[in-house]
Design a protein around this motif. Sequence first.
Motif, mmCIF file in Angstrom:
data_model
loop_
_atom_site.group_PDB
_atom_site.id
_atom_site.type_symbol
_atom_site.label_atom_id
_atom_site.label_comp_id
_atom_site.label_asym_id
_atom_site.label_seq_id
_atom_site.Cartn_x
_atom_site.Cartn_y
_atom_site.Cartn_z
ATOM 1 N N UNK A 100 0.708 4.834 -2.393
ATOM 2 C CA UNK A 100 1.108 6.166 -1.941
ATOM 3 C C UNK A 100 2.414 6.660 -2.557
ATOM 4 N N UNK A 101 3.175 5.793 -3.188
ATOM 5 C CA UNK A 101 4.386 6.231 -3.878
ATOM 6 C C UNK A 101 5.651 6.295 -3.039
ATOM 7 N N UNK A 102 5.652 5.641 -1.875
ATOM 8 C CA UNK A 102 6.860 5.589 -1.073
ATOM 9 C C UNK A 102 7.825 4.574 -1.681
ATOM 10 N N UNK A 103 9.080 4.624 -1.236
ATOM 11 C CA UNK A 103 10.123 3.729 -1.725
ATOM 12 C C UNK A 103 10.480 2.740 -0.619
ATOM 13 N N UNK A 104 10.517 1.439 -0.930
ATOM 14 C CA UNK A 104 10.938 0.485 0.092
ATOM 15 C C UNK A 104 12.380 0.776 0.509
ATOM 16 N N UNK A 147 0.600 12.711 8.715
ATOM 17 C CA UNK A 147 0.124 13.775 7.842
ATOM 18 C C UNK A 147 1.006 13.842 6.609
ATOM 19 N N UNK A 148 0.376 13.998 5.463
ATOM 20 C CA UNK A 148 1.107 14.043 4.196
ATOM 21 C C UNK A 148 0.833 15.362 3.492
ATOM 22 N N UNK A 149 1.882 16.072 3.151
ATOM 23 C CA UNK A 149 1.723 17.317 2.399
ATOM 24 C C UNK A 149 1.575 16.979 0.926
ATOM 25 N N UNK A 150 0.638 17.646 0.264
ATOM 26 C CA UNK A 150 0.392 17.421 -1.162
ATOM 27 C C UNK A 150 0.405 18.754 -1.892
ATOM 28 N N UNK A 151 0.637 18.705 -3.200
ATOM 29 C CA UNK A 151 0.654 19.943 -3.968
ATOM 30 C C UNK A 151 -0.730 20.341 -4.470
ATOM 31 N N UNK A 189 9.932 2.458 4.907
ATOM 32 C CA UNK A 189 9.778 3.075 3.595
ATOM 33 C C UNK A 189 10.136 4.543 3.739
ATOM 34 N N UNK A 190 10.496 5.162 2.631
ATOM 35 C CA UNK A 190 10.763 6.598 2.614
ATOM 36 C C UNK A 190 10.024 7.203 1.435
ATOM 37 N N UNK A 191 9.838 8.516 1.487
ATOM 38 C CA UNK A 191 9.261 9.201 0.330
ATOM 39 C C UNK A 191 10.412 9.735 -0.509
ATOM 40 N N UNK A 192 10.314 9.623 -1.844
ATOM 41 C CA UNK A 192 11.423 10.068 -2.694
ATOM 42 C C UNK A 192 11.851 11.517 -2.458
ATOM 43 N N UNK A 193 10.924 12.379 -2.062
ATOM 44 C CA UNK A 193 11.297 13.777 -1.851
ATOM 45 C C UNK A 193 11.765 14.061 -0.420
ATOM 46 N N UNK A 194 11.752 13.057 0.447
ATOM 47 C CA UNK A 194 12.186 13.242 1.838
ATOM 48 C C UNK A 194 12.856 11.970 2.353
ATOM 49 N N UNK A 195 13.956 11.558 1.719
ATOM 50 C CA UNK A 195 14.575 10.274 2.081
ATOM 51 C C UNK A 195 15.184 10.233 3.476
ATOM 52 N N UNK A 196 15.356 11.383 4.103
ATOM 53 C CA UNK A 196 15.941 11.395 5.444
ATOM 54 C C UNK A 196 14.941 11.007 6.530
ATOM 55 N N UNK A 197 13.645 10.886 6.186
ATOM 56 C CA UNK A 197 12.619 10.482 7.145
ATOM 57 C C UNK A 197 12.050 9.130 6.729
ATOM 58 N N UNK A 198 12.179 8.148 7.592
ATOM 59 C CA UNK A 198 11.662 6.809 7.316
ATOM 60 C C UNK A 198 10.371 6.575 8.080
ATOM 61 N N UNK A 199 9.428 5.900 7.432
ATOM 62 C CA UNK A 199 8.254 5.381 8.123
ATOM 63 C C UNK A 199 8.538 3.925 8.443
ATOM 64 N N UNK A 223 0.828 -1.203 0.000
ATOM 65 C CA UNK A 223 0.000 0.000 0.000
ATOM 66 C C UNK A 223 0.863 1.254 0.000
ATOM 67 N N UNK A 224 1.828 1.320 0.887
ATOM 68 C CA UNK A 224 2.651 2.522 1.000
ATOM 69 C C UNK A 224 3.528 2.737 -0.235
ATOM 70 N N UNK A 225 3.939 1.662 -0.892
ATOM 71 C CA UNK A 225 4.779 1.830 -2.085
ATOM 72 C C UNK A 225 3.930 1.948 -3.353
ATOM 73 N N UNK A 226 3.035 1.010 -3.596
ATOM 74 C CA UNK A 226 2.276 0.985 -4.847
ATOM 75 C C UNK A 226 1.186 2.050 -4.915
#
Length: 147
Positions: A26-30, A85-89, A45-55, A21-24
């Motif tokens: 929401x677009x996070x990276x394993x 919370x997720x910031x979106x454009x 997982x991390x988000x490509x635009x914020x790799x320094x924060x892991x979930x 779910x988080x990767x496919x």
Amino acid sequence: MITNVSLVSVWVQDLDESLAFYTDVLGFTPQDDITLGEDFRWVTVTHPSQPELSLHLTTPSKPLSDELIAAMQRAQRDGGLPGVGLQVDDCRRTVEELRAKGVEFLQEAQERPYGVEALMRDNSGNWMVLVEPREFTPEDFEGSGIG
């Protein structure tokens, strides 16, 4: 001295399903998927635009007490645990994109003094807020019933 937040845990029901779910969806990276011992798996997982924060995706398990594990599992089944919370454009567009992928929304995108906000659930029932932020002042909240 503390320099930043690097890891946030999210309680999930099933690690494989949540990783998907988080990767496919929401677009996070394993990032990490490591089995530690017989009954513990470290999944991040991390988000490509914020790799320094892991979930850290984790299930309620030992060393938590049996009572706490049972209570958390009940809260998960009832959809009562907060997520992140997720910031979106573009909140409205993101809602439509995620809805097309089967995501359940508890609140449609709505104007708020701080931006546009929608409320969804992940596949473990966690509440997640999507926010398209905008600048605000304390005066923007007067009469809004918020704050």
